[in-house]
Write a protein that holds these residues in place. Structure first.
Motif, mmCIF file in Angstrom:
data_model
loop_
_atom_site.group_PDB
_atom_site.id
_atom_site.type_symbol
_atom_site.label_atom_id
_atom_site.label_comp_id
_atom_site.label_asym_id
_atom_site.label_seq_id
_atom_site.Cartn_x
_atom_site.Cartn_y
_atom_site.Cartn_z
ATOM 1 N N TYR A 1 0.836 -1.199 0.000
ATOM 2 C CA TYR A 1 0.000 0.000 0.000
ATOM 3 C C TYR A 1 0.873 1.252 0.000
ATOM 4 O O TYR A 1 1.764 1.397 0.848
ATOM 5 C CB TYR A 1 -0.898 -0.031 1.239
ATOM 6 C CG TYR A 1 -1.821 1.138 1.396
ATOM 7 C CD1 TYR A 1 -2.925 1.293 0.569
ATOM 8 C CD2 TYR A 1 -1.598 2.081 2.384
ATOM 9 C CE1 TYR A 1 -3.786 2.362 0.721
ATOM 10 C CE2 TYR A 1 -2.451 3.157 2.549
ATOM 11 C CZ TYR A 1 -3.553 3.292 1.713
ATOM 12 O OH TYR A 1 -4.399 4.348 1.864
ATOM 13 N N TYR B 1 0.466 -5.274 4.049
ATOM 14 C CA TYR B 1 -0.610 -5.770 4.904
ATOM 15 C C TYR B 1 -0.154 -7.007 5.673
ATOM 16 O O TYR B 1 0.328 -7.968 5.090
ATOM 17 C CB TYR B 1 -1.847 -6.108 4.068
ATOM 18 C CG TYR B 1 -2.975 -6.652 4.918
ATOM 19 C CD1 TYR B 1 -3.664 -5.810 5.783
ATOM 20 C CD2 TYR B 1 -3.316 -7.987 4.875
ATOM 21 C CE1 TYR B 1 -4.680 -6.299 6.584
ATOM 22 C CE2 TYR B 1 -4.331 -8.482 5.666
ATOM 23 C CZ TYR B 1 -5.008 -7.637 6.522
ATOM 24 O OH TYR B 1 -6.012 -8.126 7.322
ATOM 25 N N THR C 1 1.410 -4.092 13.764
ATOM 26 C CA THR C 1 0.710 -3.396 12.689
ATOM 27 C C THR C 1 -0.011 -2.168 13.215
ATOM 28 O O THR C 1 -0.261 -2.038 14.405
ATOM 29 C CB THR C 1 -0.329 -4.322 12.025
ATOM 30 O OG1 THR C 1 -1.310 -4.694 12.995
ATOM 31 C CG2 THR C 1 0.316 -5.572 11.444
ATOM 32 N N MET D 1 -1.390 -2.721 8.748
ATOM 33 C CA MET D 1 -0.241 -2.460 7.885
ATOM 34 C C MET D 1 1.061 -2.368 8.680
ATOM 35 O O MET D 1 1.077 -1.919 9.821
ATOM 36 C CB MET D 1 -0.439 -1.142 7.134
ATOM 37 C CG MET D 1 -1.617 -1.151 6.193
ATOM 38 S SD MET D 1 -1.312 -2.278 4.828
ATOM 39 C CE MET D 1 -2.685 -1.916 3.785
#
Length: 158
Positions: A43, A54, A63, A68
């Motif tokens: 991303y 991810y 994350t 992410m």
């Protein structure tokens, strides 16, 4: 830190990912075969070398709220490993042993809500049963009745 071009080369080595140009020179890479709604594996990879992968379904990574991991300082090996694990996590619908015990050879579907709680809809002996883990939650005479109940409770088919 790998440069943008080096990260791009690593990511493009995964033929199952599709490159999607976004704004400001950034790119996303999608895994269109994902069994989940989530498709972006990479991303906003930015020309300055920053970007995200991810890992929301992988427990060993820290994350953000969207699942992410920032890959700014990742090495080539670390980046390859993370991307492979991300793709694998979006590929497999893993059935816990308790689900195998309930479902057996019966037709079943997984339904999930926004809190990631999973219910199983199982067709057993001409009835439609809804399980939460090993617990039978509801029984319906038709599939349509069961689906109406699931939708009203905030679940959607996975």
């Amino acid at each position: 830190m790998l440069t943008f071009e080096e990260k791009l080369a690593v990511i493009e080595s995964f033929p199952e990912l599709e490159k999607v140009n976004v704004s400001l020179g950034r790119v996303n890479f999608q895994y269109n075969e994902s069994v989940y709604e989530k498709k972006n594996v990479v991303y906003h990879l930015h020309p300055n070398g920053n970007g995200f992968v991810y890992a929301g379904r992988i427990s060993q990574y820290h994350t953000d709220a969207k699942g992410m991991v920032n890959i700014r300082d990742y090495s080539e090996e670390e980046l390859k490993k993370l991307i492979r694990e991300s793709i694998n996590s979006l590929s497999a619908v893993e059935k816990p042993l308790e689900e195998e015990a309930i479902v057996g050879d019966n037709e079943e579907e997984r339904w999930v809500n926004v809190e990631n709680q999973v219910l199983l809809l199982v067709n057993e002996d001409e009835t439609w049963n809804i399980y939460f883990g090993l617990n039978l939650e509801e029984t319906f005479g038709t599939r349509e009745e069961a689906e109406i109940f699931l939708v009203e409770e905030g679940f959607r088919r996975r």
